[in-house]
Scaffold this motif. Structure first.
Motif, PDB file in Angstrom:
ATOM      1  N   ALA A  71      -2.208   8.957  -0.705  1.00 29.47           N
ATOM      2  CA  ALA A  71      -2.369   9.084  -2.296  1.00 29.47           C
ATOM      3  C   ALA A  71      -1.642  11.511  -1.906  1.00 29.47           C
ATOM      4  CB  ALA A  71      -2.311   9.147  -2.976  1.00 29.47           C
ATOM      5  N   ASN A  72      -3.049  10.987  -1.655  1.00 34.54           N
ATOM      6  CA  ASN A  72      -3.522  12.872  -1.650  1.00 34.54           C
ATOM      7  C   ASN A  72      -2.751  13.118  -0.226  1.00 34.54           C
ATOM      8  OD1 ASN A  72      -5.600  13.455  -3.609  1.00 34.54           O
ATOM      9  ND2 ASN A  72      -7.276  12.217  -2.956  1.00 34.54           N
ATOM     10  N   MET A  73      -2.828  13.394   0.767  1.00 37.50           N
ATOM     11  CA  MET A  73      -1.730  13.479   1.594  1.00 37.50           C
ATOM     12  C   MET A  73      -0.446  13.873   0.858  1.00 37.50           C
ATOM     13  SD  MET A  73      -3.548  11.689   4.981  1.00 37.50           S
ATOM     14  CE  MET A  73      -2.682  13.320   6.677  1.00 37.50           C
ATOM     15  N   TYR A  89      -1.038   7.944 -10.978  1.00 36.80           N
ATOM     16  CA  TYR A  89      -0.664   6.730 -10.598  1.00 36.80           C
ATOM     17  C   TYR A  89      -1.285   5.110 -10.363  1.00 36.80           C
ATOM     18  CZ  TYR A  89       1.480   4.935  -5.704  1.00 36.80           C
ATOM     19  OH  TYR A  89       2.215   4.120  -5.084  1.00 36.80           O
ATOM     20  N   ILE A  90      -2.474   5.031 -11.207  1.00 37.47           N
ATOM     21  CA  ILE A  90      -3.178   3.801 -11.372  1.00 37.47           C
ATOM     22  C   ILE A  90      -2.667   3.790 -12.682  1.00 37.47           C
ATOM     23  CG2 ILE A  90      -5.847   3.263 -11.830  1.00 37.47           C
ATOM     24  CD1 ILE A  90      -7.439   4.878  -9.546  1.00 37.47           C
ATOM     25  N   LYS A  91      -2.298   4.621 -13.639  1.00 35.64           N
ATOM     26  CA  LYS A  91      -2.296   4.029 -15.037  1.00 35.64           C
ATOM     27  C   LYS A  91      -0.617   3.461 -14.311  1.00 35.64           C
ATOM     28  CE  LYS A  91      -3.339   5.558 -18.515  1.00 35.64           C
ATOM     29  NZ  LYS A  91      -4.263   4.862 -19.783  1.00 35.64           N
ATOM     30  N   GLY A 120       5.777   7.743   1.184  1.00 34.52           N
ATOM     31  CA  GLY A 120       6.725   7.009   2.011  1.00 34.52           C
ATOM     32  C   GLY A 120       7.202   5.483   1.475  1.00 34.52           C
ATOM     33  N   ALA A 121       7.482   5.138   2.023  1.00 35.14           N
ATOM     34  CA  ALA A 121       7.391   3.625   1.236  1.00 35.14           C
ATOM     35  C   ALA A 121       6.573   3.198   0.317  1.00 35.14           C
ATOM     36  CB  ALA A 121       7.515   2.543   2.281  1.00 35.14           C
ATOM     37  N   CYS A 122       6.914   3.258  -1.398  1.00 37.95           N
ATOM     38  CA  CYS A 122       5.923   2.200  -2.261  1.00 37.95           C
ATOM     39  C   CYS A 122       4.538   3.924  -2.198  1.00 37.95           C
ATOM     40  CB  CYS A 122       4.961   1.515  -1.378  1.00 37.95           C
ATOM     41  SG  CYS A 122       5.084   0.098  -1.455  1.00 37.95           S
ATOM     42  N   GLY A 123       5.334   5.634  -2.195  1.00 33.92           N
ATOM     43  CA  GLY A 123       4.256   6.257  -2.119  1.00 33.92           C
ATOM     44  C   GLY A 123       4.337   6.726  -3.728  1.00 33.92           C
ATOM     45  N   ASP A 124       5.545   6.261  -4.254  1.00 30.61           N
ATOM     46  CA  ASP A 124       5.974   6.759  -6.110  1.00 30.61           C
ATOM     47  C   ASP A 124       4.956   5.061  -6.543  1.00 30.61           C
ATOM     48  OD1 ASP A 124       7.156   8.844  -7.724  1.00 30.61           O
ATOM     49  OD2 ASP A 124       7.617   6.210  -8.313  1.00 30.61           O
ATOM     50  N   ALA A 125       4.472   5.762  -7.624  1.00 33.05           N
ATOM     51  CA  ALA A 125       4.266   4.189  -8.809  1.00 33.05           C
ATOM     52  C   ALA A 125       5.114   4.032  -8.853  1.00 33.05           C
ATOM     53  CB  ALA A 125       2.790   4.639  -8.870  1.00 33.05           C
ATOM     54  N   GLU A 137       0.193  -1.235   0.106  1.00 37.86           N
ATOM     55  CA  GLU A 137      -0.165   0.520  -0.119  1.00 37.86           C
ATOM     56  C   GLU A 137       1.006   1.378  -0.247  1.00 37.86           C
ATOM     57  OE1 GLU A 137      -2.898   2.072   3.122  1.00 37.86           O
ATOM     58  OE2 GLU A 137      -3.568   0.243   2.479  1.00 37.86           O
ATOM     59  N   ASN A 138       0.496   2.454  -0.701  1.00 41.69           N
ATOM     60  CA  ASN A 138       1.011   3.065  -0.721  1.00 41.69           C
ATOM     61  C   ASN A 138       1.316   4.485   1.071  1.00 41.69           C
ATOM     62  OD1 ASN A 138      -1.618   3.860  -1.423  1.00 41.69           O
ATOM     63  ND2 ASN A 138      -1.205   6.065  -1.445  1.00 41.69           N
TER      64      ASN A 138
END
Length: 214
Positions: free
Chosen positions: A182-184, A192-194, A149-154, A136-137
């Protein structure tokens, strides 16, 4: 009661139960029971879920699962996580979210190396019991401001999942996108989803308000 309100699925936070029973001094918890005993304890809940046509969408595992200054505690958490994965399967839950660890003073490479080793420990249990491990991001707060944080970048998340699934030899790992996190961290959700593509299999829809330091 929740079924009467129209709720059909549940994200169960087993981490809260673990925290409530964990004793750091003795390094013990309710989850020291055998897998069979744990399943027996949750049997009543399993029956109630079926009677009310409820299902688990996913569980949330123990967090944090890594303690840089306490190797014994880290090892204990990882051992208990294997039991929780087994219990997750018994409760007919298809997946469990296991948050990566964010190292404030580490490089991304160092942070990823630690996290990959943690997730590798889960592969045997996940494959044995047929439970997917969701990354999880995350976000962290430095100087009272939310940051990635960790996995915050897609792209980082994709790298984690692809490496781990290749090593597992099958699709064991997937992604749970938390829109609030993600918004924070100021992320573009569309991009991100793409970027995640088929790796994205779960969502956490949080209130989408950017954090303001008070």
């Amino acid at each position: 009661y929740i079924a009467e309100c129209g709720i059909e699925s549940i994200d169960y936070d087993i981490c809260s139960f673990f925290d409530a029973t964990f004793d750091l001094k003795t390094m013990s918890s309710f989850f020291d029971k055998s897998i069979e005993e744990l399943c027996e304890h949750y049997d009543r809940t399993k029956k109630a879920m079926k009677e009310n046509n409820l299902v688990y969408s996913q569980w949330h595992g123990i967090f944090p699962m890594y303690y840089p200054d306490d190797e014994a505690r880290t090892e204990y958490v990882l051992q208990i996580t294997d039991k929780i994965i087994a219990l997750c399967s018994y409760m007919d839950c298809p997946s469990i979210v296991m948050h990566a660890w964010t190292g404030e003073y580490l490089t991304k490479e160092e942070e990823m190396d630690i996290n990959l080793n943690l997730y590798r420990r889960m592969i045997p249990a996940a494959k044995k019991y047929g439970v997917k491990i969701c990354l999880e991001n995350l976000y962290a707060r430095y100087d009272r401001e939310p940051v990635e944080g960790a996995c915050g970048d897609a792209r980082e998340a994709v790298q984690y999942i692809d490496i781990l699934n290749e090593e597992a030899g099958e699709e064991v790992f997937c992604f749970c996108l938390d829109t609030g996190h993600a918004n924070m961290a100021g992320k573009n959700l569309y991009q991100y989803i793409k970027t995640l593509g088929k790796r994205l299999q779960y969502l956490h829809i949080h209130p989408n308000v950017k954090f303001q330091a008070s």
